[in-house]
Scaffold this motif. Structure first.
Motif, PDB file in Angstrom:
ATOM      1  N   UNK A 388       0.811  -1.213   0.000  1.00  0.00           N
ATOM      2  CA  UNK A 388       0.000   0.000   0.000  1.00  0.00           C
ATOM      3  C   UNK A 388       0.851   1.273   0.000  1.00  0.00           C
ATOM      4  N   UNK A 389       0.402   2.306  -0.719  1.00  0.00           N
ATOM      5  CA  UNK A 389       1.020   3.615  -0.518  1.00  0.00           C
ATOM      6  C   UNK A 389       0.630   4.166   0.846  1.00  0.00           C
ATOM      7  N   UNK A 390       1.455   5.058   1.384  1.00  0.00           N
ATOM      8  CA  UNK A 390       1.211   5.618   2.719  1.00  0.00           C
ATOM      9  C   UNK A 390       1.103   7.132   2.619  1.00  0.00           C
ATOM     10  N   UNK A 391       0.063   7.683   3.230  1.00  0.00           N
ATOM     11  CA  UNK A 391      -0.097   9.128   3.331  1.00  0.00           C
ATOM     12  C   UNK A 391       0.253   9.548   4.761  1.00  0.00           C
ATOM     13  N   UNK A 392       1.205  10.468   4.888  1.00  0.00           N
ATOM     14  CA  UNK A 392       1.556  11.034   6.185  1.00  0.00           C
ATOM     15  C   UNK A 392       0.806  12.349   6.352  1.00  0.00           C
ATOM     16  N   UNK A 433       4.514  21.815  17.500  1.00  0.00           N
ATOM     17  CA  UNK A 433       5.930  21.644  17.177  1.00  0.00           C
ATOM     18  C   UNK A 433       6.418  22.339  15.922  1.00  0.00           C
ATOM     19  N   UNK A 434       5.508  22.724  15.026  1.00  0.00           N
ATOM     20  CA  UNK A 434       5.866  23.182  13.676  1.00  0.00           C
ATOM     21  C   UNK A 434       6.635  22.119  12.897  1.00  0.00           C
ATOM     22  N   UNK A 435       6.627  20.897  13.404  1.00  0.00           N
ATOM     23  CA  UNK A 435       7.175  19.740  12.712  1.00  0.00           C
ATOM     24  C   UNK A 435       8.683  19.836  12.476  1.00  0.00           C
ATOM     25  N   UNK A 447      12.388  12.505  14.305  1.00  0.00           N
ATOM     26  CA  UNK A 447      11.585  11.374  14.739  1.00  0.00           C
ATOM     27  C   UNK A 447      10.680  10.866  13.618  1.00  0.00           C
ATOM     28  N   UNK A 448      10.075  11.799  12.878  1.00  0.00           N
ATOM     29  CA  UNK A 448       9.189  11.399  11.777  1.00  0.00           C
ATOM     30  C   UNK A 448       9.995  10.802  10.632  1.00  0.00           C
ATOM     31  N   UNK A 449      11.044  11.519  10.217  1.00  0.00           N
ATOM     32  CA  UNK A 449      11.799  11.122   9.028  1.00  0.00           C
ATOM     33  C   UNK A 449      12.677   9.894   9.268  1.00  0.00           C
TER      34      UNK A 449
END
Length: 823
Positions: A388-392, A433-435, A447-449
């Protein structure tokens, strides 16, 4: 009421001017006709007679009278004045009459008279080269129309519209003569807030001096007209409409500066909107945080160029706006939760993961764990071979686990309607957080990447590539989605930015970027500049991995001028619609990757789309943007899920099988196999039709077949099409579910399915087969129809093979063709 005023105006006019009319319409004749009438009229204009252009004394226009025009109707007719673009004449609006007819006939607007004058390349101003066309229109033409026709002879009954050069004229007339016009629509207006480009018609054609005289331009340009407009009591609503693919001035290269995209029409449309509606134009008092009291205006930017197709949309909705009617949903979207009621829903759970990048947080605000919402599509099976493709999904300020709850039904509905393939979605929760990596909120970006993406790829059947990952962010999340796209293009194949909280310069002093601590506490402007997208664009340009982006914002989003003393007087430059346009210029309308291109060719920017619609910082904009954005991403690089069946790699039906597998319509038979040459049963084909066409008829009361046990996996799959009249037995009370379906039976099932959903296309000439005598009488019509429609095909020897048992590959091909036809 209107007639008495009109007669007085006509008496005064007669004392100072005389008309000579050629080809004038007789209103009485027009009233007796069954449809609308158009007629070309030429008359001697006093203004043109008196100007410095000898031999050009007549003004020509095309007159439109609506169906049923009545010269004695008690209520006069509104008049629509239409100004053409460069090289135009009175025929410049001929392509619009049909739309006007339809709108009047449907009742979406009231009947109007329309007048389309001709002025060549005049820019609709008084000039020595072309003549006094501004005076001819505003003094002579309006007076003539009011004198000779049943009009509402006052500003409330006059509307003005222009495209391209005509947009320049319409804006000027609206600002310079607010006592004459009640509302204005500008379609791709050829306007410039400051000096026009040296290659523009305003400079080259002589309307503002020959040679060009900057002082004449300034005297006629809209900022000068606004100076007088603000001193009078009238308010003229202005509808501003442009396409995001209009002429890119950068393609003129050496004739213009490196930032020549500032001349582009979508930029100028946004600047005009700021001048009119997003400033305190009239200097009226208002409380802090209240709406800024500007002049009424609307801004719309949609997909399209400088052409009639685009202008027909603006014509339609501009008329509605000027006449107080609701716009179309395309330009004024609204969110209604009840509109998203999918029959099949995915599952949404809250997950928590310990991530190494968060282990070194300065104050433990987040700790070492990150929670996220996980969406798995309906039919998801972790043991299946489908990837599956993933949408973040990146939330806005103050985000929580519920930030995307309104979007899950939208996602379900899109997958169910096959607008997008099934996806996995991951929505991390990071508060304010402004990511980015910060001392206050932790190293969220890392953490995300570095941690979350690998975690998802390791634990779920994902397409672990950039083509299998997309980003969507709203508000603060739009900032994060933009940054991640530019800094990590090797990870993401597309992004949708919904009202992104971005700035191409310093951050507003009152913004969350400054106040919440993500960029230092106290705010560190150096840190902001390091992490902001103009800096990220430099790294993005060097990698040359384009990430398609869909950018949408509402024209009624937060107006920073309402913050008053905290920000500068030109704080409207912070507004999201301005920033969305600015990003679009730097991303798509600039040569961001430095590729060579010839003069006048398209500038090879990074792929992107820009939309400005009616709305604020809300789901009205975001729901529409989410739908349109996801569709755009899958049409521009994101891959649908891949089945990866081992036994179809070189099979003739591979593309059709994988297309259906990605939509969760067909499944494999274990061990990574699809078994394309295995026969398909009558029960299996019925189930496939139900799944492919989203058949939802109530099967509870359907008559059952003797040979279909109620607990069989296919019981519902057979009952539903049976209720819809698709699946029928053999007349003996049996369905024979386990019997392999024949080609002629498959044709019958398919045509009944098309009839059941009301989508039976017209077919061509009747097909014929050499074995036609072997086709059952009850199947002959369906066989011929499916063949004519291209759903089934005969064999090379001219036979159809009605009794040949269909394979799973055959079923996949016909279903995929069927879906393409229905779509």
């Amino acid at each position: 009421m209107y007639r008495s005023k009109k007669k007085l105006a006509a008496t005064l006019l007669a004392a100072v001017m005389t008309f000579t009319v050629v080809g004038q319409v007789n209103p009485a004749q027009a009233a007796g006709q069954t449809g609308r009438t158009t007629e070309v009229v030429t008359f001697a204009s006093d203004a043109l007679t008196r100007d410095r252009m000898p031999g050009n004394d007549e003004l020509t226009y095309k007159l439109y009278l609506p169906k049923g025009y009545d010269e004695n109707r008690k209520e006069g007719y509104p008049v629509l004045y239409l100004l053409h673009g460069s090289w135009g004449d009175e025929k410049g609006w001929d392509d619009f009459w049909g739309t006007l007819d339809d709108m009047i006939e449907s009742g979406s607007i009231d009947p109007v008279i329309a007048v389309a004058p001709a002025s060549g390349n005049s820019y609709w101003v008084d000039s020595d080269k072309f003549g006094a066309y501004e005076s001819a229109v505003t003094k002579d033409l309006i007076a003539k129309i009011d004198n000779e026709h049943n009009t509402i002879a006052e500003r409330s009954g006059r509307f003005l519209m222009g495209y391209s050069m005509g947009g320049y004229g319409a804006l000027r007339y609206g600002m310079a003569y607010p006592d004459l016009f009640g509302a204005v629509t500008l379609l791709s207006p050829a306007i410039q807030k400051n000096e026009p480009p040296v290659t523009s018609g305003a400079v080259e054609r002589g309307s503002f001096g020959d040679p060009y005289d900057p002082s004449l331009w300034t005297a006629n340009n809209y900022p000068t007209a606004i100076e007088s407009y603000v001193k009078q009591p009238h308010r003229v609503p202005v509808y501003i409409f442009a396409g995001d693919d209009d002429w890119n001035h950068l393609s003129e290269k050496e004739d213009l500066p490196a930032d020549a995209y500032k001349y582009n029409m979508e930029v100028q449309a946004a600047l005009l909107y700021q001048e009119l509606h997003r400033k305190n134009l009239f200097g009226l008092p208002f409380e802090k945080w209240e709406d800024v009291p500007g002049s009424p205006a609307e801004l719309r930017i949609i997909d399209g160029g400088h052409d009639t197709d685009l202008w027909l949309t603006g014509f339609r909705d501009g008329l509605r706006y000027m006449m107080g009617k609701p716009e179309s949903a395309e330009l004024s979207p609204s969110y209604k939760a009840e509109a998203y009621a999918p029959m099949r829903q995915g599952t949404v759970t809250t997950e928590t993961a310990r991530l190494d990048s968060l282990a070194g947080n300065a104050d433990g605000t987040i700790g070492t764990e990150l929670s996220y919402r996980l969406y798995l599509p309906n039919g998801y099976n972790e043991d299946a071979i489908t990837r599956y493709p993933v949408m973040y999904l990146l939330h806005g300020s103050g985000g929580t686990e519920t930030s995307w709850d309104k979007f899950w039904p939208i996602l379900d509905s899109m997958i169910e309607a096959k607008k997008i393939p099934p996806v996995i979605a991951v929505a991390p929760v990071t508060g304010n957080s402004y990511w980015v990596d910060s001392g206050k909120f932790g190293d969220v970006e890392s953490a995300v990447i570095e941690d979350l993406i690998p975690l998802i790829d390791d634990n779920y059947p994902t397409l672990a590539s950039r083509e299998g990952r997309g980003l969507v962010g709203f508000s603060m999340g739009g900032y994060g989605a933009l940054r991640y796209s530019l800094v990590y293009p090797e990870l993401f194949g597309g992004a949708a930015l919904l009202s992104p909280a971005i700035q191409d310069g310093e951050a507003p002093a009152t913004s969350g970027a400054v106040e919440r601590g993500s960029f230092g506490e106290p705010f560190d402007p150096v840190r902001w500049a390091e992490l902001n997208y103009p800096q990220a664009l430099k790294a993005y340009a060097s990698k040359k991995l384009p990430v398609p982006m869909y950018i949408i914002a509402g024209d009624d989003d937060w107006n920073h001028l309402s913050e008053q003393e905290d920000l500068p007087r030109d704080a409207n430059r912070y507004n999201m619609e301005v920033q969305a346009v600015s990003l679009y210029q730097q991303l798509h309308r600039s040569n961001v990757f430095g590729y060579p291109f010839e003069k006048w060719e398209d500038v090879p920017g990074s792929p992107a789309e820009l939309r400005i619609v009616n709305g604020g910082h809300s789901m009205n904009v975001w729901a529409d943007g989410f739908e349109q954005g996801l569709s755009y991403l899958f049409k521009n690089g994101l891959q649908a899920g891949a089945a990866g069946f081992k036994d179809i790699e070189k099979h003739w039906a591979k593309a059709d099988i994988e297309a259906l597998a990605a939509k969760a319509i067909v499944n494999g038979r274990g061990e990574g196999r699809f078994a394309p040459e295995a026969n398909v049963t009558r029960a299996e084909f019925a189930a496939l039709l139900v799944r492919a066409l989203n058949l939802t008829t109530d099967a509870a009361n359907a008559d059952s077949f003797f040979d279909v046990p109620k607990d069989a996996w296919y019981a519902q799959a057979i009952a539903t099409p049976m209720k819809a009249g698709i699946a029928q037995g053999n007349g003996d009370g049996k369905f024979w579910p386990d019997k392999s379906i024949t080609r002629e039976e498959m044709a019958v099932f398919t045509m009944r399915a098309l009839e059941a959903i009301g989508s039976t296309p017209e077919s061509g000439s009747a097909a014929s087969f050499q074995d036609e005598a072997q086709i059952s009488a009850w199947a002959l019509a369906a066989v011929k129809q499916t063949t004519e429609l291209g759903l089934l095909q005969g064999y090379p020897d001219g036979a159809f093979g009605p009794g040949i048992q269909a394979t799973r590959a055959h079923a996949a091909v016909i279903l995929n063709r069927l879906l393409g036809m229905v779509k």
